[in-house]
Enzyme design. Sequence first.
Site, short mmCIF file in Angstrom:
data_model
loop_
_atom_site.label_atom_id
_atom_site.label_comp_id
_atom_site.label_asym_id
_atom_site.label_seq_id
_atom_site.Cartn_x
_atom_site.Cartn_y
_atom_site.Cartn_z
N LEU A 23 0.83 -1.20 0.00
CA LEU A 23 0.00 0.00 0.00
C LEU A 23 0.87 1.25 0.00
O LEU A 23 0.50 2.27 -0.59
CB LEU A 23 -0.97 -0.01 1.18
CG LEU A 23 -1.93 -1.21 1.22
CD1 LEU A 23 -3.00 -1.01 2.29
CD2 LEU A 23 -2.59 -1.42 -0.14
N TYR A 144 -1.87 -10.31 15.49
CA TYR A 144 -1.83 -9.16 14.55
C TYR A 144 -3.04 -8.26 14.77
O TYR A 144 -2.90 -7.04 14.97
CB TYR A 144 -1.77 -9.71 13.12
CG TYR A 144 -2.06 -8.69 12.06
CD1 TYR A 144 -1.25 -7.58 11.86
CD2 TYR A 144 -3.18 -8.83 11.22
CE1 TYR A 144 -1.53 -6.64 10.87
CE2 TYR A 144 -3.47 -7.91 10.23
CZ TYR A 144 -2.64 -6.81 10.06
OH TYR A 144 -2.93 -5.88 9.10
N LYS A 148 -3.40 -4.30 16.32
CA LYS A 148 -4.11 -3.18 15.68
C LYS A 148 -5.16 -2.61 16.65
O LYS A 148 -5.40 -1.40 16.66
CB LYS A 148 -4.75 -3.62 14.37
CG LYS A 148 -3.74 -4.02 13.29
CD LYS A 148 -2.93 -2.84 12.78
CE LYS A 148 -2.07 -3.19 11.58
NZ LYS A 148 -1.28 -2.05 11.09
#
Length: 273
Positions: A23, A144, A148
């Site tokens: 990204l 993970y 976040k």
Amino acid sequence: MLDHPVSALRFTRLLLTGAAGNLGQALRPRLKAYCGTLRVSDLNEMAAASEGEEVVQAPLEDRSRVQSLLEGVDAVVHMGGVSTEQPWEPILAGNIVGMVNLYEAARLQGVRRIVFASSNHVTGFYRQDEVIGPRTAPRPDGFYGLSKAFGEDLAQLYWDRWGIETVSLRIGSSFPEPRDRRMLATWLSHDDLERLVVAALTAPIVGHSIIYGMSDNQATWWDNTAARHIGYRPRDSSDRFREAVESRQPTIDVNDPAARFQGGAFVKAAPHG
Ligand code: NAI
Ligand code: 15L
């Protein structure tokens, strides 16, 4: 790349982290339209600086280098960090220590807004037959997703305590095309990613807002009504890929947790594998 940026050169200097990643590489040429100088950073090597760019290679877990990274920056687009289920140590370094370093540096350097690449894996253990929103309680599907969720809570703390604004983007699946049936619901085109990041950077007041990062897909598990104030309007949709994806993947096993839960295969990924 959008033809008509909503506003060119709004920022003097923007910082893009994770610039060597998927990204980051998609956003690097796009974000240049919105700032005088684009500073790009990553743990890994990046393409050399072109005009109007500064390239800084630095690990997020290095506090003093992150301090310097944020010097003279108006706003941050934070894409850097571990992006899949991994052993705890790299997640701790990049996504926990790295986030604390980034927000402390923002506080000390006077940076007022951060766009944080969170993830749909914060809520990966909701089922695919449920529609949830940005205010639904987290149900991470692994270390993970948990990291976040920590990042979102940290962003909330820095807004409540120090007035640093964040838009946490719970990105679905941002790839050139949806790769499987699940991504028909979770897909975010790169053009819509640009629209979303620019809306998050330029909305007048955001406090700490959470929004799912998805295109205008016909089938979806996420209702972004609570984040309408950001002004993001997707213009792409996974629908034009549906026929091709369904013929490539004609059936799904409804007993497979990857088909039952929103997080897909992440819900059964081995954290230490
Ligand atoms: P990526 O893995 O391709 O890029 C992440 C970049 O962060 C890499 O270039 C890596 O070198 C860098 N990085 C990792 N650990 C670091 C550290 N300790 N210090 C400095 N840099 C470090 O991931 P991608 O796909 O580009 O995703 C960008 C962000 O968006 C990530 O934070 C990811 O969690 C998030 N995201 C992406 C989604 C997608 O569909 N691509 C979906 C949901 C969230
Ligand atoms: C993510 O958070 C990952 O970074 C990305 O690689 C994709 O797998 C995406 O979620 C997804 O859920 O499809």
